[in-house]
Design a protein around this motif. Structure first.
Motif, short mmCIF file in Angstrom:
data_model
loop_
_atom_site.label_atom_id
_atom_site.label_comp_id
_atom_site.label_asym_id
_atom_site.label_seq_id
_atom_site.Cartn_x
_atom_site.Cartn_y
_atom_site.Cartn_z
N ALA A 1 -31.68 5.54 4.06
CA ALA A 1 -32.31 6.70 4.69
C ALA A 1 -31.29 7.51 5.47
N THR A 2 -31.42 8.81 5.37
CA THR A 2 -30.60 9.71 6.19
C THR A 2 -31.55 10.69 6.86
N GLY A 3 -31.07 11.31 7.93
CA GLY A 3 -31.93 12.26 8.61
C GLY A 3 -31.24 12.81 9.83
N GLU A 4 -31.92 13.67 10.54
CA GLU A 4 -31.32 14.28 11.73
C GLU A 4 -32.41 14.64 12.74
N ASP B 1 -36.42 14.55 12.96
CA ASP B 1 -37.49 15.44 12.48
C ASP B 1 -37.36 15.81 11.01
N VAL B 2 -36.21 15.45 10.40
CA VAL B 2 -36.00 15.68 8.96
C VAL B 2 -35.42 14.38 8.40
N ALA B 3 -35.99 13.85 7.34
CA ALA B 3 -35.45 12.59 6.80
C ALA B 3 -35.67 12.46 5.30
N PHE B 4 -34.74 11.75 4.69
CA PHE B 4 -34.78 11.50 3.24
C PHE B 4 -34.65 9.99 3.03
N ILE B 5 -35.62 9.41 2.39
CA ILE B 5 -35.63 7.96 2.20
C ILE B 5 -35.57 7.66 0.70
N THR B 6 -34.73 6.72 0.34
CA THR B 6 -34.68 6.29 -1.06
C THR B 6 -34.89 4.79 -1.11
N ALA B 7 -35.82 4.37 -1.96
CA ALA B 7 -36.08 2.93 -2.13
C ALA B 7 -35.76 2.57 -3.58
N TYR B 8 -34.89 1.56 -3.74
CA TYR B 8 -34.50 1.10 -5.07
C TYR B 8 -35.30 -0.14 -5.41
N LEU C 1 -40.43 0.70 6.71
CA LEU C 1 -40.11 1.67 7.77
C LEU C 1 -38.95 1.16 8.62
N GLN C 2 -38.98 -0.13 8.92
CA GLN C 2 -37.88 -0.72 9.73
C GLN C 2 -36.56 -0.63 8.99
N ALA C 3 -36.60 -0.92 7.70
CA ALA C 3 -35.36 -0.85 6.90
C ALA C 3 -34.84 0.59 6.88
N ALA C 4 -35.77 1.55 6.73
CA ALA C 4 -35.36 2.96 6.71
C ALA C 4 -34.75 3.35 8.05
N GLU C 5 -35.36 2.90 9.13
CA GLU C 5 -34.88 3.20 10.48
C GLU C 5 -33.47 2.64 10.69
N GLU C 6 -33.28 1.43 10.19
CA GLU C 6 -31.96 0.78 10.35
C GLU C 6 -30.90 1.54 9.56
N SER C 7 -31.25 1.94 8.34
CA SER C 7 -30.30 2.68 7.50
C SER C 7 -29.98 4.03 8.14
#
Ligand SMILES: NC(=O)c1ccc[n+]([C@@H]2O[C@H](COP(=O)([O-])OP(=O)(O)OC[C@H]3O[C@@H](n4cnc5c(N)ncnc54)[C@H](O)[C@@H]3O)[C@@H](O)[C@H]2O)c1
Length: 333
Positions: free
Chosen positions: A188-191, A199-206, A317-323
């Motif tokens: 996940a990336t975001g700002e 307030d802006v995020a991009f999440i990718t799950a493989y 969500l936790q994994a995305a937050e950590e990334s």
């Protein structure tokens, strides 16, 4: 008749209350909110329903079988735990809890007491998602390649959670329902541009089997967009949730690759056939979901959107937050 008390009458609570009221199998027993203005609104809309500003009054009542927790995320654990400890079934808003440890504790508590937990993954009860699931079950789309969702609008800024915890639970619960299993890796990336909350995020799950899910969530978009592309080997689909009539369009489009003996280049051919729009049920998702909650309690069934489903979403969500914190490093989910 299952008697349900509702805690939280802010933005989303009134929808829960209205739909509970429309069910014959449930009785709206009480509404609780710590905010006097919210309580006044509830009293005005439902003069015959008892209201209280003290959650304990509702949690300890012997006249209530189940509690709906429709409050901010950081309060879910404490209120759901108290409800379970007082022998009440729990309907809790998405995201289930603030951490997987909290989710695990609630699940254990419910199991020990023989109580139900249902997590409000509303989209799973929409006609659109049920139709997509049917198309996948019938193998209309063929082997799944990707899920690509855009869920953006201007606001509503939350004070306690970032855009990932606010909007991504919708897509993560849909992905969990449609793809199943567990992603191998999340990136996940975001700002954050204002108050320190992304307030802006991009999440990718493989996922195993080369399935990739991409989720774009954004509170800073000039337009409201709710569009999802789902690509399969046989068919591709576009789901525009803002469309009134033709929400889903299925395209008979695809790619075929071959190699011929002696020809080293890939031969690529594209298929471009018909498009059709399947009928999507227009029933209100929350009404179906709350009816199912009561049915699960009455018939001792395990809901498919149970605590475990809520926990799987919280883990993602936790994994995305950590990334996100590590600027997009891969996190093994
Ligand atoms: N399923 C969906 O599509 C959907 C949509 C919107 C919000 N939600 C979820 O619903 C929940 C509430 O969101 P919202 O937008 O309604 O928030 P909100 O802030 O508008 O409303 C929350 C209400 O809870 C009350 N409250 C807070 N703590 C309380 C407590 N301890 N006891 C009693 N009342 C308390 C507040 O006074 C407020 O009126 C969140 O978890 C959110 O993620 C779900």
């Amino acid at each position: 008749m299952i008697r349900v008390g509702v805690i939280g009458y802010g933005y989303w609570g009134p929808n829960i209350v209205r739909n509970l009221r429309s069910l014959e199998c449930a009785q709206l027993a009480s509404i609780c909110d710590t905010n006097p203005a919210s309580l006044r609104r509830a009293k005005k809309a439902y003069p015959d329903v008892p209201v209280t500003s003290d959650p304990d009054e509702l949690l300890c009542s012997t006249d209530i079988d189940a509690v709906a927790v429709i409050t901010p995320v950081w309060t879910h654990f404490e209120l759901a735990k108290a409800a379970l400890e007082n022998g009440k079934h729990v309907f809790v808003e998405k995201p289930f809890a603030s951490s997987s440890a909290q989710g695990e504790e609630l699940i254990e508590l419910a199991e020990k007491s023989g109580l139900k937990i249902m997590v409000d993954h509303t989209f799973l009860f929409t006609g659109a998602v049920r139709k997509i699931r049917q198309l996948l079950d019938e193998d209309t789309l063929g082997k799944l390649y990707y899920y690509d969702s855009t869920r953006v609008n201007l606001g509503l800024f939350q004070h306690d959670v970032n855009v990932i915890w606010d909007l991504a639970p919708h897509d993560l619960s849909i992905v969990d329902y449609l793809i199943g299993g567990r992603p191998d890796v999340i990136v996940a990336t975001g700002e954050a541009h204002f108050n320190g909350l992304t307030d802006v995020a991009f999440i990718t799950a493989y996922y195993p089997g080369n399935i990739i899910a991409h989720i774009n969530v954004n509170w800073l978009s000039p337009l409201k967009v709710r569009t999802t592309l789902i690509g399969g080997e046989r068919k591709m689909l576009v789901w525009n949730d803002l469309e009134a009539d033709e929400k889903i369009k299925v395209y008979d489009k695809g790619v075929h690759m071959t190699t011929r003996e002696g020809v080293y280049d890939l031969l690529v051919s594209y298929r471009s056939g018909d498009m059709w729009s399947p009928k999507v049920e227009a029933t209100e998702a929350l009404k179906v979901e709350l009816g199912y909650f009561v049915e699960c309690i009455e018939n001792d069934l395990t809901p498919f959107n149970d605590g475990m489903a809520g926990l799987r979403v919280v883990r993602m969500l936790q994994a995305a937050e950590e990334s996100l914190k590590r600027k997009g490093e891969a996190v093994y989910a």
